[in-house]
Design a protein around this motif. Structure first.
Motif, PDB file in Angstrom:
ATOM      1  N   THR A 169       0.831  -1.200   0.000  1.00  0.00           N
ATOM      2  CA  THR A 169       0.000   0.000   0.000  1.00  0.00           C
ATOM      3  C   THR A 169       0.868   1.253   0.000  1.00  0.00           C
ATOM      4  O   THR A 169       0.600   2.212  -0.735  1.00  0.00           O
ATOM      5  CB  THR A 169      -0.934  -0.005   1.228  1.00  0.00           C
ATOM      6  N   ILE A 170       1.917   1.258   0.820  1.00  0.00           N
ATOM      7  CA  ILE A 170       2.822   2.415   0.881  1.00  0.00           C
ATOM      8  C   ILE A 170       3.499   2.619  -0.468  1.00  0.00           C
ATOM      9  O   ILE A 170       3.601   3.755  -0.961  1.00  0.00           O
ATOM     10  CB  ILE A 170       3.854   2.222   2.018  1.00  0.00           C
ATOM     11  N   LEU A 171       3.970   1.544  -1.096  1.00  0.00           N
ATOM     12  CA  LEU A 171       4.622   1.648  -2.399  1.00  0.00           C
ATOM     13  C   LEU A 171       3.645   2.185  -3.452  1.00  0.00           C
ATOM     14  O   LEU A 171       3.987   3.081  -4.240  1.00  0.00           O
ATOM     15  CB  LEU A 171       5.163   0.281  -2.833  1.00  0.00           C
ATOM     16  N   THR A 172       2.426   1.684  -3.464  1.00  0.00           N
ATOM     17  CA  THR A 172       1.431   2.124  -4.445  1.00  0.00           C
ATOM     18  C   THR A 172       1.109   3.607  -4.270  1.00  0.00           C
ATOM     19  O   THR A 172       1.056   4.368  -5.240  1.00  0.00           O
ATOM     20  CB  THR A 172       0.152   1.286  -4.316  1.00  0.00           C
ATOM     21  N   LYS A 173       0.878   4.036  -3.030  1.00  0.00           N
ATOM     22  CA  LYS A 173       0.571   5.445  -2.782  1.00  0.00           C
ATOM     23  C   LYS A 173       1.765   6.331  -3.117  1.00  0.00           C
ATOM     24  O   LYS A 173       1.602   7.431  -3.663  1.00  0.00           O
ATOM     25  CB  LYS A 173       0.153   5.642  -1.329  1.00  0.00           C
ATOM     26  N   GLY A 174       2.975   5.872  -2.827  1.00  0.00           N
ATOM     27  CA  GLY A 174       4.178   6.641  -3.156  1.00  0.00           C
ATOM     28  C   GLY A 174       4.322   6.833  -4.662  1.00  0.00           C
ATOM     29  O   GLY A 174       4.657   7.923  -5.130  1.00  0.00           O
ATOM     30  N   MET A 175       4.091   5.770  -5.432  1.00  0.00           N
ATOM     31  CA  MET A 175       4.172   5.878  -6.896  1.00  0.00           C
ATOM     32  C   MET A 175       3.093   6.816  -7.421  1.00  0.00           C
ATOM     33  O   MET A 175       3.344   7.596  -8.350  1.00  0.00           O
ATOM     34  CB  MET A 175       4.033   4.495  -7.530  1.00  0.00           C
ATOM     35  N   GLY A 176       1.909   6.799  -6.821  1.00  0.00           N
ATOM     36  CA  GLY A 176       0.833   7.701  -7.234  1.00  0.00           C
ATOM     37  C   GLY A 176       1.182   9.155  -6.958  1.00  0.00           C
ATOM     38  O   GLY A 176       0.934  10.039  -7.788  1.00  0.00           O
ATOM     39  N   ILE A 177       1.767   9.414  -5.800  1.00  0.00           N
ATOM     40  CA  ILE A 177       2.167  10.786  -5.454  1.00  0.00           C
ATOM     41  C   ILE A 177       3.255  11.267  -6.406  1.00  0.00           C
ATOM     42  O   ILE A 177       3.232  12.408  -6.893  1.00  0.00           O
ATOM     43  CB  ILE A 177       2.630  10.854  -3.980  1.00  0.00           C
ATOM     44  N   PHE A 178       4.240  10.415  -6.685  1.00  0.00           N
ATOM     45  CA  PHE A 178       5.327  10.776  -7.606  1.00  0.00           C
ATOM     46  C   PHE A 178       4.770  11.070  -9.003  1.00  0.00           C
ATOM     47  O   PHE A 178       5.121  12.074  -9.620  1.00  0.00           O
ATOM     48  CB  PHE A 178       6.359   9.650  -7.670  1.00  0.00           C
ATOM     49  N   ALA A 179       3.870  10.198  -9.509  1.00  0.00           N
ATOM     50  CA  ALA A 179       3.293  10.413 -10.836  1.00  0.00           C
ATOM     51  C   ALA A 179       2.478  11.700 -10.858  1.00  0.00           C
ATOM     52  O   ALA A 179       2.539  12.467 -11.833  1.00  0.00           O
ATOM     53  CB  ALA A 179       2.420   9.221 -11.232  1.00  0.00           C
ATOM     54  N   GLY A 180       1.736  11.996  -9.807  1.00  0.00           N
ATOM     55  CA  GLY A 180       0.962  13.232  -9.730  1.00  0.00           C
ATOM     56  C   GLY A 180       1.865  14.459  -9.743  1.00  0.00           C
ATOM     57  O   GLY A 180       1.567  15.455 -10.408  1.00  0.00           O
ATOM     58  N   ALA A 181       2.976  14.382  -9.006  1.00  0.00           N
ATOM     59  CA  ALA A 181       3.917  15.505  -8.977  1.00  0.00           C
ATOM     60  C   ALA A 181       4.518  15.737 -10.359  1.00  0.00           C
ATOM     61  O   ALA A 181       4.667  16.889 -10.802  1.00  0.00           O
ATOM     62  CB  ALA A 181       5.004  15.248  -7.943  1.00  0.00           C
ATOM     63  N   VAL A 182       4.885  14.662 -11.072  1.00  0.00           N
ATOM     64  CA  VAL A 182       5.446  14.799 -12.413  1.00  0.00           C
ATOM     65  C   VAL A 182       4.422  15.449 -13.344  1.00  0.00           C
ATOM     66  O   VAL A 182       4.762  16.345 -14.134  1.00  0.00           O
ATOM     67  CB  VAL A 182       5.915  13.431 -12.954  1.00  0.00           C
ATOM     68  N   ILE A 183       3.182  15.051 -13.253  1.00  0.00           N
ATOM     69  CA  ILE A 183       2.141  15.625 -14.108  1.00  0.00           C
ATOM     70  C   ILE A 183       1.944  17.110 -13.805  1.00  0.00           C
ATOM     71  O   ILE A 183       1.809  17.934 -14.721  1.00  0.00           O
ATOM     72  CB  ILE A 183       0.818  14.836 -13.952  1.00  0.00           C
ATOM     73  N   VAL A 184       1.952  17.481 -12.525  1.00  0.00           N
ATOM     74  CA  VAL A 184       1.791  18.894 -12.157  1.00  0.00           C
ATOM     75  C   VAL A 184       2.947  19.715 -12.712  1.00  0.00           C
ATOM     76  O   VAL A 184       2.748  20.803 -13.267  1.00  0.00           O
ATOM     77  CB  VAL A 184       1.668  19.039 -10.626  1.00  0.00           C
ATOM     78  N   VAL A 185       4.192  19.215 -12.582  1.00  0.00           N
ATOM     79  CA  VAL A 185       5.352  19.934 -13.102  1.00  0.00           C
ATOM     80  C   VAL A 185       5.246  20.085 -14.622  1.00  0.00           C
ATOM     81  O   VAL A 185       5.500  21.166 -15.175  1.00  0.00           O
ATOM     82  CB  VAL A 185       6.665  19.223 -12.696  1.00  0.00           C
ATOM     83  N   LEU A 186       4.859  19.022 -15.324  1.00  0.00           N
ATOM     84  CA  LEU A 186       4.713  19.106 -16.779  1.00  0.00           C
ATOM     85  C   LEU A 186       3.619  20.095 -17.171  1.00  0.00           C
ATOM     86  O   LEU A 186       3.779  20.855 -18.135  1.00  0.00           O
ATOM     87  CB  LEU A 186       4.412  17.726 -17.363  1.00  0.00           C
ATOM     88  N   LEU A 187       2.507  20.112 -16.451  1.00  0.00           N
ATOM     89  CA  LEU A 187       1.444  21.078 -16.734  1.00  0.00           C
ATOM     90  C   LEU A 187       1.932  22.510 -16.531  1.00  0.00           C
ATOM     91  O   LEU A 187       1.615  23.406 -17.320  1.00  0.00           O
ATOM     92  CB  LEU A 187       0.221  20.811 -15.857  1.00  0.00           C
ATOM     93  N   LEU A 188       2.703  22.734 -15.468  1.00  0.00           N
ATOM     94  CA  LEU A 188       3.237  24.072 -15.229  1.00  0.00           C
ATOM     95  C   LEU A 188       4.180  24.491 -16.351  1.00  0.00           C
ATOM     96  O   LEU A 188       4.146  25.641 -16.807  1.00  0.00           O
ATOM     97  CB  LEU A 188       3.951  24.130 -13.876  1.00  0.00           C
ATOM     98  N   ILE A 189       5.010  23.560 -16.806  1.00  0.00           N
ATOM     99  CA  ILE A 189       5.937  23.887 -17.904  1.00  0.00           C
ATOM    100  C   ILE A 189       5.162  24.202 -19.172  1.00  0.00           C
ATOM    101  O   ILE A 189       5.432  25.211 -19.834  1.00  0.00           O
ATOM    102  CB  ILE A 189       6.930  22.723 -18.117  1.00  0.00           C
ATOM    103  N   PHE A 190       4.208  23.369 -19.550  1.00  0.00           N
ATOM    104  CA  PHE A 190       3.448  23.602 -20.783  1.00  0.00           C
ATOM    105  C   PHE A 190       2.613  24.871 -20.696  1.00  0.00           C
ATOM    106  O   PHE A 190       2.553  25.650 -21.647  1.00  0.00           O
ATOM    107  CB  PHE A 190       2.554  22.401 -21.105  1.00  0.00           C
TER     108      PHE A 190
END
Length: 100
Positions: free
Chosen positions: A73-94
């Motif tokens: 569960t911790i690994l799954t939530k961690g990967m979700g948080i990381f993927a969400g952060a990457v998407i937010v950074v990409l949205l800010l750049i675009f």
């Protein structure tokens, strides 16, 4: 005579067709299936060997299962948080490129 000629209408003004010949007499009513011969004396249906009793399953380590589920569960939530952060950074750049 072809197969279709039987089904064609008679020509205009042609004589009426002759009446159908009486068919065979009415069939006798259904009396059921014929009787079958009895099986020979001493006959038995084939028997199937019974399977062995099921084996006992090994005991479960409930504490270990709980630890592994918690780690997953911790690994799954961690990967979700990381993927969400990457998407937010990409949205800010675009969005920054479009606005500026």
């Amino acid at each position: 005579m072809s197969d279709d000629a039987f089904w064609q209408r008679p020509a205009e003004g042609a004589a009426a067709p002759p009446p159908a010949a009486p068919s065979s007499p009415a069939p006798a009513p259904y009396t059921g299936a014929p009787r079958s011969a009895p099986p020979p004396r001493g006959w038995r249906p084939p028997t199937v060997e019974r399977p062995a009793a099921p084996r006992k399953l090994p005991a479960q380590d409930v504490a270990r299962i709980e630890r592994e589920e918690q780690a997953a569960t911790i690994l799954t939530k961690g990967m979700g948080i990381f993927a969400g952060a990457v998407i937010v950074v990409l949205l800010l750049i675009f969005c920054g490129r479009i606005l500026f």
